[in-house]
Design an enzyme around this catalytic site. Structure first.
Site, PDB file in Angstrom:
ATOM      1  N   ALA A 127       0.830  -0.999   0.027  1.00 17.40           N
ATOM      2  CA  ALA A 127      -0.248   0.057  -0.021  1.00 17.40           C
ATOM      3  C   ALA A 127       0.803   1.204   0.112  1.00 17.40           C
ATOM      4  O   ALA A 127       0.253   2.240  -0.189  1.00 17.40           O
ATOM      5  CB  ALA A 127      -1.097   0.163   1.203  1.00 17.40           C
ATOM      6  N   GLY A 128       2.073   1.169   0.396  1.00 20.86           N
ATOM      7  CA  GLY A 128       3.045   2.538   0.551  1.00 20.86           C
ATOM      8  C   GLY A 128       2.826   3.241  -0.988  1.00 20.86           C
ATOM      9  O   GLY A 128       2.695   2.406  -1.914  1.00 20.86           O
ATOM     10  N   ARG A 147       9.091  -8.390 -66.460  1.00 18.48           N
ATOM     11  CA  ARG A 147      10.192  -7.455 -66.442  1.00 18.48           C
ATOM     12  C   ARG A 147       9.882  -6.754 -67.705  1.00 18.48           C
ATOM     13  O   ARG A 147       9.636  -7.267 -68.663  1.00 18.48           O
ATOM     14  CB  ARG A 147      11.423  -8.036 -66.375  1.00 18.48           C
ATOM     15  CG  ARG A 147      12.711  -7.267 -65.962  1.00 18.48           C
ATOM     16  CD  ARG A 147      14.014  -8.059 -66.373  1.00 18.48           C
ATOM     17  NE  ARG A 147      14.475  -8.916 -65.173  1.00 18.48           N
ATOM     18  CZ  ARG A 147      15.424 -10.055 -65.398  1.00 18.48           C
ATOM     19  NH1 ARG A 147      15.832  -9.729 -66.769  1.00 18.48           N
ATOM     20  NH2 ARG A 147      15.781 -10.577 -64.383  1.00 18.48           N
ATOM     21  N   ASN A 180      16.443 -20.731 -52.264  1.00 25.17           N
ATOM     22  CA  ASN A 180      17.341 -19.259 -51.982  1.00 25.17           C
ATOM     23  C   ASN A 180      16.720 -18.136 -52.320  1.00 25.17           C
ATOM     24  O   ASN A 180      15.927 -18.029 -53.480  1.00 25.17           O
ATOM     25  CB  ASN A 180      18.497 -19.679 -53.174  1.00 25.17           C
ATOM     26  CG  ASN A 180      19.561 -18.223 -52.955  1.00 25.17           C
ATOM     27  OD1 ASN A 180      20.293 -18.325 -51.903  1.00 25.17           O
ATOM     28  ND2 ASN A 180      19.505 -17.371 -53.981  1.00 25.17           N
ATOM     29  N   ARG A 194       9.254   8.599  -3.187  1.00 25.71           N
ATOM     30  CA  ARG A 194      10.643   8.677  -3.284  1.00 25.71           C
ATOM     31  C   ARG A 194      11.021   8.175  -4.929  1.00 25.71           C
ATOM     32  O   ARG A 194      12.158   8.349  -5.464  1.00 25.71           O
ATOM     33  CB  ARG A 194      11.687   8.331  -2.637  1.00 25.71           C
ATOM     34  CG  ARG A 194      11.724   9.099  -1.356  1.00 25.71           C
ATOM     35  CD  ARG A 194      12.616   8.695  -0.110  1.00 25.71           C
ATOM     36  NE  ARG A 194      11.741   7.645   0.417  1.00 25.71           N
ATOM     37  CZ  ARG A 194      12.478   6.715   1.501  1.00 25.71           C
ATOM     38  NH1 ARG A 194      13.603   6.737   1.609  1.00 25.71           N
ATOM     39  NH2 ARG A 194      11.637   5.780   2.068  1.00 25.71           N
ATOM     40  N   GLN A 211      -6.220  -0.582   1.243  1.00 23.00           N
ATOM     41  CA  GLN A 211      -5.999   0.009   2.687  1.00 23.00           C
ATOM     42  C   GLN A 211      -5.864   1.460   2.614  1.00 23.00           C
ATOM     43  O   GLN A 211      -5.140   2.425   1.754  1.00 23.00           O
ATOM     44  CB  GLN A 211      -4.523  -0.470   3.091  1.00 23.00           C
ATOM     45  CG  GLN A 211      -4.556   0.089   4.704  1.00 23.00           C
ATOM     46  CD  GLN A 211      -2.987   0.183   4.915  1.00 23.00           C
ATOM     47  OE1 GLN A 211      -1.986   0.151   4.123  1.00 23.00           O
ATOM     48  NE2 GLN A 211      -2.586   0.231   6.323  1.00 23.00           N
ATOM     49  N   GLY A 221      -0.227   2.208   8.922  1.00 24.52           N
ATOM     50  CA  GLY A 221       0.650   1.613   9.099  1.00 24.52           C
ATOM     51  C   GLY A 221       0.774  -0.159   9.202  1.00 24.52           C
ATOM     52  O   GLY A 221      -0.297  -0.278   8.443  1.00 24.52           O
TER      53      GLY A 221
HETATM   54  C1  UD1 Z   1       9.055  -1.424   8.639  1.00 18.41           C
HETATM   55  C2  UD1 Z   1       9.136  -2.317  10.001  1.00 18.41           C
HETATM   56  C3  UD1 Z   1      10.613  -2.181  10.696  1.00 18.41           C
HETATM   57  C4  UD1 Z   1      11.427  -3.252   9.646  1.00 18.41           C
HETATM   58  C5  UD1 Z   1      11.428  -2.370   8.125  1.00 18.41           C
HETATM   59  C6  UD1 Z   1      11.885  -3.220   7.244  1.00 18.41           C
HETATM   60  C7  UD1 Z   1       7.010  -1.675  11.101  1.00 18.41           C
HETATM   61  C8  UD1 Z   1       6.397  -0.967  12.314  1.00 18.41           C
HETATM   62  N1  UD1 Z   1       8.187  -1.503  10.905  1.00 18.41           N
HETATM   63  O1  UD1 Z   1       9.409  -0.180   8.814  1.00 18.41           O
HETATM   64  O2  UD1 Z   1      10.489  -2.824  11.800  1.00 18.41           O
HETATM   65  O3  UD1 Z   1      12.683  -2.959   9.927  1.00 18.41           O
HETATM   66  O4  UD1 Z   1       9.798  -2.130   7.832  1.00 18.41           O
HETATM   67  O5  UD1 Z   1      12.028  -2.544   5.807  1.00 18.41           O
HETATM   68  O6  UD1 Z   1       6.333  -2.811  10.596  1.00 18.41           O
HETATM   69  N2  UD1 Z   1       2.793  -0.587   4.124  1.00 18.41           N
HETATM   70  C9  UD1 Z   1       1.616  -0.711   3.883  1.00 18.41           C
HETATM   71  N3  UD1 Z   1       0.605   0.037   4.518  1.00 18.41           N
HETATM   72  C10 UD1 Z   1       0.974   1.015   5.637  1.00 18.41           C
HETATM   73  C11 UD1 Z   1       2.235   0.913   5.747  1.00 18.41           C
HETATM   74  C12 UD1 Z   1       3.160   0.270   5.239  1.00 18.41           C
HETATM   75  O7  UD1 Z   1       1.107  -1.343   3.124  1.00 18.41           O
HETATM   76  O8  UD1 Z   1       0.107   1.550   6.170  1.00 18.41           O
HETATM   77  C13 UD1 Z   1       3.866  -1.341   3.424  1.00 18.41           C
HETATM   78  C14 UD1 Z   1       4.844  -0.686   2.736  1.00 18.41           C
HETATM   79  O9  UD1 Z   1       4.311  -0.285   1.303  1.00 18.41           O
HETATM   80  C15 UD1 Z   1       5.827  -1.516   2.609  1.00 18.41           C
HETATM   81  C16 UD1 Z   1       6.145  -2.152   4.102  1.00 18.41           C
HETATM   82  O10 UD1 Z   1       4.468  -2.067   4.325  1.00 18.41           O
HETATM   83  O11 UD1 Z   1       6.080  -2.423   1.764  1.00 18.41           O
HETATM   84  C17 UD1 Z   1       6.779  -1.646   4.958  1.00 18.41           C
HETATM   85  O12 UD1 Z   1       6.549  -0.101   5.077  1.00 18.41           O
HETATM   86  P1  UD1 Z   1       7.579   0.841   5.507  1.00 18.41           P
HETATM   87  O13 UD1 Z   1       6.756   2.182   5.705  1.00 18.41           O
HETATM   88  O14 UD1 Z   1       8.689   0.910   4.649  1.00 18.41           O
HETATM   89  O15 UD1 Z   1       7.788   0.441   7.045  1.00 18.41           O
HETATM   90  P2  UD1 Z   1       9.201   0.886   7.705  1.00 18.41           P
HETATM   91  O16 UD1 Z   1       8.707   2.134   8.419  1.00 18.41           O
HETATM   92  O17 UD1 Z   1      10.487   0.931   7.040  1.00 18.41           O
END
Ligand code: UD1
Ligand code: MG
Length: 454
Positions: free
Chosen positions: A9-10, A437, A374, A14, A72, A77
């Site tokens: 969902a992220g 031809r 050919n 970047r 989501q 989170g």
């Molecule tokens: C998370 C972990 C951390 C770990 C790290 C590894 C938690 C709280 N922390 O941190 O311990 O070391 O990953 O990379 O879990 N995502 C969703 N929905 C959300 C939030 C995130 O689908 O609401 C997905 C993101 O797309 C990504 C993954 O979950 O694929 C991790 O999310 P990210 O925000 O990168 O977590 P970190 O804070 O890096």
């Protein structure tokens, strides 16, 4: 039995892209597709993809693969994300595995190690890093047992010194996971529902916590920007190149080959620099591929030599054939043994029988070509009248003179010869010479025009 949740969902801010992060490609496949392909090898009962940004782009890109999708919105989170998936999971599947859509290269073997625990245990994939900054830290007690995961932003200075980190990938007992997720709060530095908080709950509930580790760090690298994507692409290509070298393939330079799919090679295969292989490609024994060729979804039989700058797409090339340089075999080209296809020859949807040659500057489309034919330089099969396509048949032992147009549908009979420069509109009889031809004439005393006076 197993459920798999893939977090995707992220936003991927970047990446600076309108395409959702998990749809960006590594080795020709979307990041999340790598995760799905590995996940499917675990034979799960359910795979649920949690998506967020980009409208329906993620479900659309992955439709028809038997996956569940859950939106989501908003994204509160990783714990909140898994919570959204729970209603779609099977409760009869004892275990639930959580994977990340932006961590593409975790191997099947590593996931199998992670899951080799009793059904009622929690198992975390962790790794020791020299640079643990940014990751959740694995907190262990004096006996070495895991007691919690602390996010960097919530960690004490001492906890930040811990170099064992959470990769995020874990497997949990399904029913327990459901209970734990219901108890999650967001009282932390980021006001998020952390999936990692289930670890201390497991400790409270007396659930055993295991850890497993990937064989290599790149297996757990996540992608946040194009720099990391490019770096992981190189790591993956290097892995594949080394595998080829280890199995006996000669590569002019293991740093200059790109495999976007699956390349299967026989014995004594040689590949020069700059080649790209896409989809499933098979190279038989003793195949030589020259520099800068692109070969996609094709089968190349033993002893074939492909010279540089050749493109081959969805084609079959028979044993001992010579292709290129600068040849183009398009979808549906089937070449039998010892066929020669030279520079600037394009072949599409055509079958060419053994020992036939088209060495220069030709287009052969929708054709059936016999053996020992050919095809002279500049021959064109005119297969298209602007609306419909027609076939050209050239029977065994025919000789097509240079610069001939064969207006399909048309058949050139067995052993027939076509005089150079002909436009052939009707079937030509076997064994005879046919040509069309205009007669060569000379106009004696003719003068070139002069520029007029101003
Ligand atoms: C998370 C972990 C951390 C770990 C790290 C590894 C938690 C709280 N922390 O941190 O311990 O070391 O990953 O990379 O879990 N995502 C969703 N929905 C959300 C939030 C995130 O689908 O609401 C997905 C993101 O797309 C990504 C993954 O979950 O694929 C991790 O999310 P990210 O925000 O990168 O977590 P970190 O804070 O890096
Ligand atoms: Mg992250």
């Amino acid at each position: 039995m197993l459920n798999i949740v893939i977090l995707a969902a992220g936003k991927g801010t970047r990446m600076y892209s309108n395409v959702p992060k998990v749809l960006h490609k590594l080795a020709g496949r979307a990041l999340v597709q790598h995760v799905i392909d590995t996940a499917q090898q675990l034979n799960p009962q359910k795979i649920c993809v949690v998506y967020g940004h980009g409208g329906d782009a993620v479900p659309q890109a992955l439709s028809g693969k038997g996956l569940e999708f859950v939106l989501q919105e908003p994204q509160l989170g990783t714990g909140h994300a898994v919570q959204q998936a729970m209603p779609y999971l099977s409760e009869t599947a004892e275990k639930t595995l959580v994977l990340y859509g932006d961590v593409p290269l975790t191997s099947l073997h590593t996931l199998q190690k992670l899951m080799a625990v009793p059904d009622d245990a929690l198992s975390l994939l962790t790794i020791k890093l020299n640079q643990p900054t940014g990751y959740g830290r694995i907190v262990r007690n004096l006996e070495g047992k895991v007691t919690a995961i602390v996010e960097e932003k919530d960690a004490t200075p001492e906890q930040r010194l811990i170099n064992e980190v959470n990769t995020g990938i874990l497997v949990a007992p399904t029913l327990k996971l459901k209970q734990w997720l219901n108890r999650l709060g967001n009282n932390n530095a980021q006001q998020e529902y952390y999936l990692t908080d289930i670890v201390s709950m497991a400790v409270e509930d007396g659930v055993a916590i295991h850890t497993a580790h990937p064989a290599a760090e790149w297996e757990v690298l996540g992608i946040n920007n194009k720099l990391q994507l490019a770096a992981l692409e190189r790591i993956w290509q290097r892995q594949q190149a080394e595998h080829l070298l280890q199995t006996g393939v000669t590569l002019a330079d293991p740093a200059r080959i790109d495999i976007r799919g699956k390349l299967i090679c026989g014995k004594d295969v040689e590949i020069d620099v700059g080649c790209v292989f896409e989809g499933d490609v098979e190279l038989g024994d003793n195949v030589k591929v020259g520099a800068y060729c692109v070969i996609r979804q094709s089968t190349i039989d033993k002893g074939v030599q492909i010279s540089s700058y050749t493109h081959i797409d969805q084609a079959e090339v028979g044993a001992g054939s010579l292709i290129g340089p600068y040849a183009r075999l398009r979808p549906g080209s089937k070449l039998h043994a010892d066929v020669h296809v030279g520079n600037f020859v394009e072949i599409k949807n055509s079958e060419i029988a053994a020992h036939s040659k088209a060495n220069h500057l030709s287009y052969i489309g929708d054709s059936t070509v016999g053996s020992r034919v050919n095809i002279g330089a500049g021959t064109i099969t005119c297969n298209y009248d602007g609306a419909n396509k027609f076939r050209t048949v050239i029977e065994d032992d025919a000789f097509i003179g240079s610069d001939t147009q064969l207006i399909a549908p048309v058949t050139v009979g067995r052993g027939a010869t076509i005089g150079a420069g002909s436009t052939i509109t009707r079937d030509t009889p076997p064994e005879e010479l046919t040509l069309s031809r205009s007669k060569q004439i000379t106009i004696s005393g003719w003068k070139r025009p002069q520029k007029g006076k101003k």
